[in-house]
Design a protein around this motif. Structure first.
Motif, short mmCIF file in Angstrom:
data_model
loop_
_atom_site.label_atom_id
_atom_site.label_comp_id
_atom_site.label_asym_id
_atom_site.label_seq_id
_atom_site.Cartn_x
_atom_site.Cartn_y
_atom_site.Cartn_z
N PRO A 89 7.24 -21.16 -9.20
CA PRO A 89 6.21 -20.12 -9.35
C PRO A 89 6.36 -18.97 -8.34
CG PRO A 89 5.21 -22.31 -9.35
CD PRO A 89 6.66 -22.51 -9.07
N ASP A 90 6.96 -19.20 -7.19
CA ASP A 90 7.17 -18.10 -6.22
C ASP A 90 8.08 -17.02 -6.80
OD1 ASP A 90 5.69 -19.58 -4.46
OD2 ASP A 90 7.31 -19.96 -3.02
N GLY A 91 9.03 -17.42 -7.64
CA GLY A 91 9.90 -16.49 -8.38
C GLY A 91 10.42 -15.35 -7.55
N GLU A 92 10.45 -14.17 -8.18
CA GLU A 92 11.03 -12.98 -7.55
C GLU A 92 10.28 -12.60 -6.27
OE1 GLU A 92 10.18 -13.24 -10.76
OE2 GLU A 92 12.02 -12.93 -11.91
N CYS A 93 8.94 -12.83 -6.26
CA CYS A 93 8.15 -12.43 -5.07
C CYS A 93 8.56 -13.27 -3.86
CB CYS A 93 6.66 -12.59 -5.35
SG CYS A 93 6.05 -11.41 -6.58
N GLY A 94 8.69 -14.57 -4.06
CA GLY A 94 9.09 -15.45 -2.97
C GLY A 94 10.51 -15.17 -2.51
N ASN A 95 11.37 -14.92 -3.47
CA ASN A 95 12.77 -14.61 -3.17
C ASN A 95 12.84 -13.33 -2.30
OD1 ASN A 95 15.56 -14.73 -3.35
ND2 ASN A 95 15.62 -14.75 -5.59
N ALA A 96 12.09 -12.31 -2.72
CA ALA A 96 12.11 -11.03 -2.00
C ALA A 96 11.54 -11.20 -0.59
CB ALA A 96 11.31 -9.98 -2.77
N ARG A 97 10.50 -11.98 -0.47
CA ARG A 97 9.91 -12.20 0.87
C ARG A 97 10.88 -12.94 1.78
NH1 ARG A 97 4.32 -11.84 1.38
NH2 ARG A 97 4.37 -13.49 2.96
N ALA A 98 11.57 -13.94 1.20
CA ALA A 98 12.49 -14.75 2.01
C ALA A 98 13.63 -13.89 2.55
CB ALA A 98 13.05 -15.89 1.16
N VAL A 99 14.22 -13.09 1.69
CA VAL A 99 15.38 -12.31 2.16
C VAL A 99 14.92 -11.22 3.12
CG1 VAL A 99 15.55 -10.73 0.19
CG2 VAL A 99 17.60 -11.28 1.49
N GLY A 100 13.70 -10.73 2.91
CA GLY A 100 13.16 -9.75 3.86
C GLY A 100 12.98 -10.36 5.23
N ALA A 101 12.45 -11.59 5.26
CA ALA A 101 12.23 -12.28 6.54
C ALA A 101 13.55 -12.49 7.28
CB ALA A 101 11.54 -13.61 6.29
N MET A 102 14.64 -12.64 6.51
CA MET A 102 15.94 -12.86 7.13
C MET A 102 16.69 -11.55 7.40
SD MET A 102 16.30 -16.07 7.62
CE MET A 102 18.03 -15.99 8.03
N GLY A 103 16.11 -10.45 6.98
CA GLY A 103 16.73 -9.15 7.27
C GLY A 103 17.88 -8.78 6.37
N ASP A 325 10.39 -20.84 0.85
CA ASP A 325 11.01 -21.53 2.00
C ASP A 325 12.42 -22.01 1.68
OD1 ASP A 325 8.90 -21.18 3.65
OD2 ASP A 325 8.00 -23.15 3.26
N GLY A 326 12.63 -22.41 0.44
CA GLY A 326 13.96 -22.86 0.03
C GLY A 326 14.98 -21.73 0.12
N VAL A 327 14.58 -20.53 -0.31
CA VAL A 327 15.50 -19.39 -0.23
C VAL A 327 15.75 -19.05 1.24
CG1 VAL A 327 15.92 -16.99 -0.85
CG2 VAL A 327 14.68 -18.47 -2.44
N LYS A 328 14.68 -19.10 2.05
CA LYS A 328 14.86 -18.83 3.48
C LYS A 328 15.86 -19.82 4.09
CE LYS A 328 10.70 -17.29 5.05
NZ LYS A 328 9.40 -17.63 5.61
N SER A 329 15.76 -21.07 3.66
CA SER A 329 16.69 -22.08 4.19
C SER A 329 18.13 -21.77 3.82
CB SER A 329 16.36 -23.47 3.66
OG SER A 329 15.10 -23.86 4.07
N ILE A 330 18.39 -21.46 2.54
CA ILE A 330 19.80 -21.21 2.20
C ILE A 330 20.32 -19.98 2.93
CG2 ILE A 330 19.81 -22.39 -0.09
CD1 ILE A 330 20.29 -19.08 -0.73
N LEU A 331 19.46 -18.98 3.11
CA LEU A 331 19.92 -17.78 3.82
C LEU A 331 20.18 -18.08 5.29
CD1 LEU A 331 17.64 -15.10 2.15
CD2 LEU A 331 20.13 -15.21 1.99
N SER A 332 19.33 -18.91 5.90
CA SER A 332 19.60 -19.17 7.31
C SER A 332 20.82 -20.08 7.48
CB SER A 332 18.37 -19.66 8.07
OG SER A 332 17.85 -20.77 7.45
N ILE A 333 21.07 -20.93 6.50
CA ILE A 333 22.29 -21.75 6.55
C ILE A 333 23.54 -20.85 6.52
CG2 ILE A 333 23.72 -23.30 5.13
CD1 ILE A 333 21.07 -24.78 4.41
N ILE A 334 23.56 -19.93 5.56
CA ILE A 334 24.73 -19.04 5.42
C ILE A 334 24.88 -18.15 6.66
CG2 ILE A 334 25.62 -17.04 4.16
CD1 ILE A 334 25.96 -19.00 2.24
#
Ligand code: FNR
Length: 366
Positions: A89-103, A325-334
């Motif tokens: 349900p977070d969809g595009e909004c959650g994805n966009a927030r996650a990548v924004g948080a990671m810069g 949070d899942g998207v944030k995790s994969i981004l911080s892993i990479i």
């Protein structure tokens, strides 16, 4: 997420694939035809070797760079993928927030299940670009451009490899359908928002009906004439087309085979990157997507001339496993993996990642 012990992108892939419903899983996972190029997008990275330099001061490492004049904290972004709320349900909004948080940078698909305005409101501080398709009805495309401008998206990404969609066998078998509680959110009240078919992949039917198959380079000129936003062309695979695009004054080229979903047996995007970098000769920026799954992949693409890389499917697995949070995790892993390879190859900054540090495996066979 923590108790699942997901520590690399492959872990997210396996876990994500075990929990997604079949209709969505097949749509996300598939490539075109035999999926030869889908495997090649990964294999081609495996054939490249990294030549580390040693004894250089790497005590202070920095992944920041500039894309289209905007400073970003890492050279990694999210590629546009359609219908992300099938994953979570977070969809595009959650994805966009996650990548924004990671810069990093978020690219929103035209075929999203959250609208331009919803994503703009959910992730006001994320650097956002909008991906476009050209519809038969030019007014549809024109309106999308205006809405992206008004919502502070900073660039347009025109996908140029999709006058029609590739043949994805699992989607045909499944008669792929967007679940009824979701819709193509950018088209509420404008156009068909459902994606379904009695006999084929619903998304292919949609595209066949509504996308303009007659598009040419003139349409790039047209698009440039209706907007001030920088224009990026996504889906170029040859030096010839890259030279035409650069000649038209585009801001950037995103080297991509659409995640191997259009024509099977095209080269991997990493294979064509060098010829494209050479052809544009600094006239525009060059980015890459397709098969980026670990920090060493990012390093290889940067060494071969990409300014930035984008990931499509990994973000969908991140969403499936844990939403934002899942998207944030994969981004911080990479990001952490890139930091590791930089530290271990003598690179304190992205400028230190030089072309001669990555060679094809044939370099070592005599
Ligand atoms: C895509 N891709 C894509 N591209 C685009 O320009 N507009 C779109 O709507 C979509 N939709 C889409 C859906 C799904 C499920 C996938 C897997 C891909 C292509 C995408 O932007 C990107 O080129 C690839 O996903 C990159 O490859 P990886 O990272 O998935 O290997």
């Amino acid at each position: 997420l923590r108790d699942k012990n997901l520590v690399c992108v492959g872990d997210f892939e396996r876990y994500g694939e075990s929990i997604l419903p079949k209709n969505a899983l097949d749509y996300y996972r598939s490539g075109a035809g035999d999926e030869f190029t889908l495997a090649l997008n990964r294999d081609a990275f495996r054939r490249l070797r990294i030549r580390p330099r040693i004894m250089r001061d790497v005590s202070c490492r920095d992944q920041s760079t500039t894309v289209l004049g905007t400073k970003v904290a890492m050279p990694i972004g999210i590629a546009p993928t359609a219908m992300q709320r099938m994953a979570h349900p977070d969809g595009e909004c959650g994805n966009a927030r996650a990548v924004g948080a990671m810069g990093g940078v978020f690219i929103l698909s035209t075929l999203s299940t959250s609208s331009i305005e919803e994503v703009g409101a959910a992730a006001p501080n994320t650097v956002k670009w909008f991906q476009l398709y050209i519809y038969n009805d030019r007014d549809v495309t024109r309106k999308l451009v205006k809405r992206a401008e008004q919502t502070n998206f900073r660039a347009l990404v025109l996908t140029v490899d999709a006058p029609v969609f590739g043949i994805r066998i699992a989607d045909i078998r499944n008669k792929f359908t967007l679940p009824p509680h979701l819709s193509l959110a950018n088209f509420e009240g404008i156009k068909a928002t459902g994606v379904k078919s009695e006999s084929d992949s619903g998304i292919n039917e949609y595209v066949k009906k509504l996308f303009d198959q007659s598009v040419t380079w003139d349409d790039v000129r047209w698009l440039k004439s209706i907007t001030q936003l920088p224009l990026i062309l996504k889906g170029i695979l040859t030096a010839d087309d890259a030279a035409i695009a650069a000649g038209l004054g585009v801001a950037a080229i995103l080297v991509s085979n659409h995640g191997a979903r259009q024509v099977d047996f095209t080269p991997a995007s990493i294979e064509v990157l060098p010829e494209i970098v050479k052809a544009v000769n600094g006239q525009c920026e060059v980015y890459l997507d397709g098969g980026i799954r670990q920090g060493t992949d990012v390093f290889k693409a940067l060494a071969l001339g990409a300014k930035m890389v984008f990931m499509g499917r990994p973000a969908l697995w991140g969403l499936a496993c844990g939403g934002e949070d899942g998207v944030k995790s994969i981004l911080s892993i990479i990001k952490n993996e890139l930091d590791s390879v930089m530290g271990l190859t003598g690179c304190a900054t992205l400028e230190d990642i030089k072309k001669e540090m990555v060679v094809h495996e044939s370099h070592y066979s005599h």
